[in-house]
Design a protein around this motif. Structure first.
Motif, PDB file in Angstrom:
ATOM      1  N   GLU A  91       0.921  -1.258   0.171  1.00 29.54           N
ATOM      2  CA  GLU A  91       0.354   0.011   0.385  1.00 29.54           C
ATOM      3  C   GLU A  91       0.808   1.165  -0.221  1.00 29.54           C
ATOM      4  N   CYS A  92       1.941   1.073   0.940  1.00 27.53           N
ATOM      5  CA  CYS A  92       2.863   2.476   1.023  1.00 27.53           C
ATOM      6  C   CYS A  92       3.630   2.363  -0.710  1.00 27.53           C
ATOM      7  N   LEU A  93       3.983   1.688  -1.046  1.00 29.62           N
ATOM      8  CA  LEU A  93       4.505   1.734  -2.166  1.00 29.62           C
ATOM      9  C   LEU A  93       3.701   2.470  -3.727  1.00 29.62           C
ATOM     10  N   SER A  94       2.244   1.733  -3.690  1.00 27.55           N
ATOM     11  CA  SER A  94       1.373   2.478  -4.507  1.00 27.55           C
ATOM     12  C   SER A  94       0.721   3.735  -4.289  1.00 27.55           C
ATOM     13  N   GLN A  95       0.750   4.507  -3.296  1.00 26.86           N
ATOM     14  CA  GLN A  95       0.961   5.408  -3.305  1.00 26.86           C
ATOM     15  C   GLN A  95       2.644   6.285  -2.677  1.00 26.86           C
ATOM     16  N   GLY A  96       3.322   5.958  -3.629  1.00 31.63           N
ATOM     17  CA  GLY A  96       4.256   6.731  -3.711  1.00 31.63           C
ATOM     18  C   GLY A  96       4.829   6.958  -2.220  1.00 31.63           C
ATOM     19  N   TYR A  97       4.877   6.064  -1.193  1.00 25.80           N
ATOM     20  CA  TYR A  97       5.847   6.042  -0.527  1.00 25.80           C
ATOM     21  C   TYR A  97       6.802   5.087  -0.419  1.00 25.80           C
ATOM     22  N   VAL A  98       7.675   4.992   0.760  1.00 25.94           N
ATOM     23  CA  VAL A  98       9.316   3.578   1.344  1.00 25.94           C
ATOM     24  C   VAL A  98       8.894   3.232   1.979  1.00 25.94           C
ATOM     25  N   PRO A  99       8.730   2.180   2.095  1.00 24.42           N
ATOM     26  CA  PRO A  99       8.734   1.977   3.470  1.00 24.42           C
ATOM     27  C   PRO A  99       9.841   1.085   4.473  1.00 24.42           C
ATOM     28  N   LEU A 300      -3.938 -27.084  10.681  1.00 29.73           N
ATOM     29  CA  LEU A 300      -4.596 -26.717  11.935  1.00 29.73           C
ATOM     30  C   LEU A 300      -5.737 -26.009  11.836  1.00 29.73           C
ATOM     31  N   SER A 301      -6.201 -26.634  12.716  1.00 26.00           N
ATOM     32  CA  SER A 301      -8.024 -25.749  13.113  1.00 26.00           C
ATOM     33  C   SER A 301      -7.583 -23.962  14.067  1.00 26.00           C
ATOM     34  N   THR A 302      -7.868 -23.272  13.301  1.00 26.06           N
ATOM     35  CA  THR A 302      -7.553 -22.007  14.068  1.00 26.06           C
ATOM     36  C   THR A 302      -8.136 -21.065  13.557  1.00 26.06           C
ATOM     37  N   ILE A 303      -8.073 -19.667  14.524  1.00 33.47           N
ATOM     38  CA  ILE A 303      -9.091 -18.159  14.216  1.00 33.47           C
ATOM     39  C   ILE A 303      -8.067 -17.075  13.215  1.00 33.47           C
ATOM     40  N   HIS A 304      -9.118 -16.976  12.183  1.00 32.16           N
ATOM     41  CA  HIS A 304      -8.795 -16.164  11.342  1.00 32.16           C
ATOM     42  C   HIS A 304      -9.052 -14.556  11.414  1.00 32.16           C
ATOM     43  N   GLN A 305      -7.625 -13.916  11.558  1.00 34.95           N
ATOM     44  CA  GLN A 305      -6.690 -12.882  11.829  1.00 34.95           C
ATOM     45  C   GLN A 305      -6.531 -12.380  10.377  1.00 34.95           C
ATOM     46  N   PRO A 306      -7.378 -11.282  10.136  1.00 32.66           N
ATOM     47  CA  PRO A 306      -7.360 -10.692   8.582  1.00 32.66           C
ATOM     48  C   PRO A 306      -6.355 -10.175   8.768  1.00 32.66           C
ATOM     49  N   ALA A 307      -5.085 -10.441   8.643  1.00 33.58           N
ATOM     50  CA  ALA A 307      -3.616  -9.816   8.651  1.00 33.58           C
ATOM     51  C   ALA A 307      -3.348  -9.382   6.993  1.00 33.58           C
ATOM     52  N   THR A 308      -3.678  -9.557   6.060  1.00 31.32           N
ATOM     53  CA  THR A 308      -3.637  -8.728   4.674  1.00 31.32           C
ATOM     54  C   THR A 308      -4.118  -7.217   4.725  1.00 31.32           C
ATOM     55  N   GLU A 309      -6.005  -7.123   5.452  1.00 34.76           N
ATOM     56  CA  GLU A 309      -6.395  -5.905   5.447  1.00 34.76           C
ATOM     57  C   GLU A 309      -5.651  -5.223   6.153  1.00 34.76           C
ATOM     58  N   THR A 310      -5.863  -5.464   7.778  1.00 35.25           N
ATOM     59  CA  THR A 310      -5.330  -4.838   8.861  1.00 35.25           C
ATOM     60  C   THR A 310      -4.148  -4.218   8.139  1.00 35.25           C
ATOM     61  N   GLY A 311      -3.401  -4.801   7.695  1.00 32.91           N
ATOM     62  CA  GLY A 311      -1.987  -4.192   7.254  1.00 32.91           C
ATOM     63  C   GLY A 311      -2.202  -2.918   6.151  1.00 32.91           C
ATOM     64  N   SER A 312      -2.873  -3.050   5.183  1.00 34.02           N
ATOM     65  CA  SER A 312      -3.061  -2.194   4.228  1.00 34.02           C
ATOM     66  C   SER A 312      -3.980  -1.571   4.082  1.00 34.02           C
ATOM     67  N   ALA A 315      -1.969   1.056   6.265  1.00 34.21           N
ATOM     68  CA  ALA A 315      -0.900   1.888   5.481  1.00 34.21           C
ATOM     69  C   ALA A 315      -2.346   3.402   5.110  1.00 34.21           C
ATOM     70  N   LYS A 316      -3.199   2.635   4.673  1.00 35.26           N
ATOM     71  CA  LYS A 316      -4.202   3.357   3.995  1.00 35.26           C
ATOM     72  C   LYS A 316      -4.372   4.448   4.842  1.00 35.26           C
ATOM     73  N   VAL A 317      -4.570   3.825   6.099  1.00 43.37           N
ATOM     74  CA  VAL A 317      -5.272   5.254   7.431  1.00 43.37           C
ATOM     75  C   VAL A 317      -4.471   5.958   7.643  1.00 43.37           C
ATOM     76  N   LEU A 318      -3.461   5.427   8.008  1.00 41.44           N
ATOM     77  CA  LEU A 318      -2.125   6.553   7.887  1.00 41.44           C
ATOM     78  C   LEU A 318      -1.420   7.751   6.548  1.00 41.44           C
ATOM     79  N   ILE A 319      -1.352   7.576   5.350  1.00 38.93           N
ATOM     80  CA  ILE A 319      -1.581   8.510   4.614  1.00 38.93           C
ATOM     81  C   ILE A 319      -2.337   9.504   4.603  1.00 38.93           C
ATOM     82  N   ASN A 320      -3.151   8.454   4.673  1.00 33.86           N
ATOM     83  CA  ASN A 320      -4.794  10.077   4.752  1.00 33.86           C
ATOM     84  C   ASN A 320      -4.344  10.866   5.859  1.00 33.86           C
TER      85      ASN A 320
END
Length: 353
Positions: A91-99, A300-312, A315-320
């Motif tokens: 997300e950072c790179l797509s908006q011209g920022y360098v992580p 493994l039975s597990t609990i799904h955390q939306p890691a990809t959605e959270t990271g993206s 970044a969007k909120v911070l850039i805004n």
């Protein structure tokens, strides 16, 4: 031998679009200078077709401000945090920022050192997944001179931007599922309860037991730690240590709730070495739903955390926030979901003839 391809420049794009170099620079540089929409779209389309890659560092110098975003996580080897990082980086790179990625290695002092370094570097903003919940860090965050967003977890009473996960509900779902599968003696396995996320998970686990009228006891909680030199596989080794603790008991419990998938995998592998069959002898629940959790045996039975959605989203909120410091505070609680696989046994009561 293949010839080196000529690097595409804004001059090349200007020639193809039939406009001035200045116009291309304004469009691709995100300038507010008015350019007709059809011209703007034409320039963007050509840039995409020819694979133009802007020099972000040159843009930083021209604009007189940083385009770097600091991302601080507890581990770059844990696949869950790798997913978070990858999504935020994209997300950072797509908006011209360098992580600018920092690994705190679950060390509170190193985390503070990273924050100090990023502030000295004058980055545009910071995305932080913290292992520290003390007053020192909270005060340090208040002093930061650039926008900052917490992701993965937050602090009690935190008023700033954050994208966090409902750890309480996740652990509740995991424990509830085990109970519904017929298990009654359920152990909670964790590293030290020194993080808010782990404490919330423990509370969710206890609440599920209470809601189903099952006993809550410290005897049903096992936790351990591993030395720092094992950091790259820290959670996996921690799971093995927890497996050793289980084997020291007179009787194995029906099931175990763990605080992440890597711990669950380490625990399962140790139990296998002891000839314990999963899930026939004991059921194991993970937490995170990292990619490898469905590749191990048993899956493994597990609990799904939306890691990809959270990271993206972080970044969007911070850039805004960087672009418009006055927008309203964003606080989002990401929700868990249950993933049923093969590491949990469903116990069926015998029916009388």
């Amino acid at each position: 031998m293949a010839k080196n391809r000529k690097k595409i420049t804004i001059s090349d794009i200007a020639k193809q679009a039939g406009v001035s170099i200045a116009t291309v620079s304004r469009v691709l540089g995100g300038s507010d200078y008015p350019v007709r929409e059809e011209i703007k779209q034409k320039i963007i389309d050509i840039a995409n077709q020819v694979g133009y890659k802007p020099n972000v560092f040159s843009q930083m110098l021209r604009k007189g401000k940083s385009c770097e975003i600091g991302i601080v996580v507890p581990s770059i080897t844990n696949p869950f945090y790798s997913q978070l990082l990858s999504a935020a980086e994209q997300e950072c790179l797509s908006q011209g920022y360098v992580p600018f990625i920092c690994n705190s290695m679950s060390n509170q002092q190193l985390e503070l050192n990273h924050l100090n370094m990023l502030e000295e570097r004058n980055v545009a903003g910071i995305i932080l997944s913290s292992v520290n919940s003390g007053d020192v860090l909270i005060e340090r965050i208040k002093e930061m001179q650039m926008p900052l967003i917490l992701f993965d977890q937050s602090f009690n009473g935190y008023k700033g931007d954050c994208i966090q996960f409902d750890f309480f509900k996740g652990a509740y779902l995991a424990t509830e599922y085990l109970i519904q599968c017929g298990h009654r003696d359920i152990v909670f396995a964790s590293g030290e309860l020194d993080r808010r996320s782990r404490c919330l998970m423990y509370e969710g686990y206890k609440q599920a037991l209470k809601d189903f009228n099952l006993s809550v006891s410290r005897r049903k909680v096992i936790y351990s730690f591993v030395e720092e030199q094992n950091f790259e596989k820290k959670d996996y080794y921690l799971g093995q240590e927890l497996g050793k603790l289980l084997m020291q008991r007179e009787y194995l419990p029906d099931a175990v709730v763990t605080v992440n998938d890597m711990i669950a995998i380490g625990l399962i592998n140790h139990l296998k070495k002891e000839n314990i069959q999963i899930p026939h002898d004991i059921s194991v629940m993970g937490f995170d739903d990292i990619a490898i959790s469905e590749m191990v045996t048993p899956a493994l039975s597990t609990i799904h955390q939306p890691a990809t959605e959270t990271g993206s989203l972080a970044a969007k909120v911070l850039i805004n926030r960087i672009k418009d410091i006055s927008h309203d505070t964003v606080q989002i609680l990401m929700q868990p979901s249950l993933v049923e696989r093969d590491s949990v046994r469903k116990i069926h009561k015998k029916v009388r003839r």
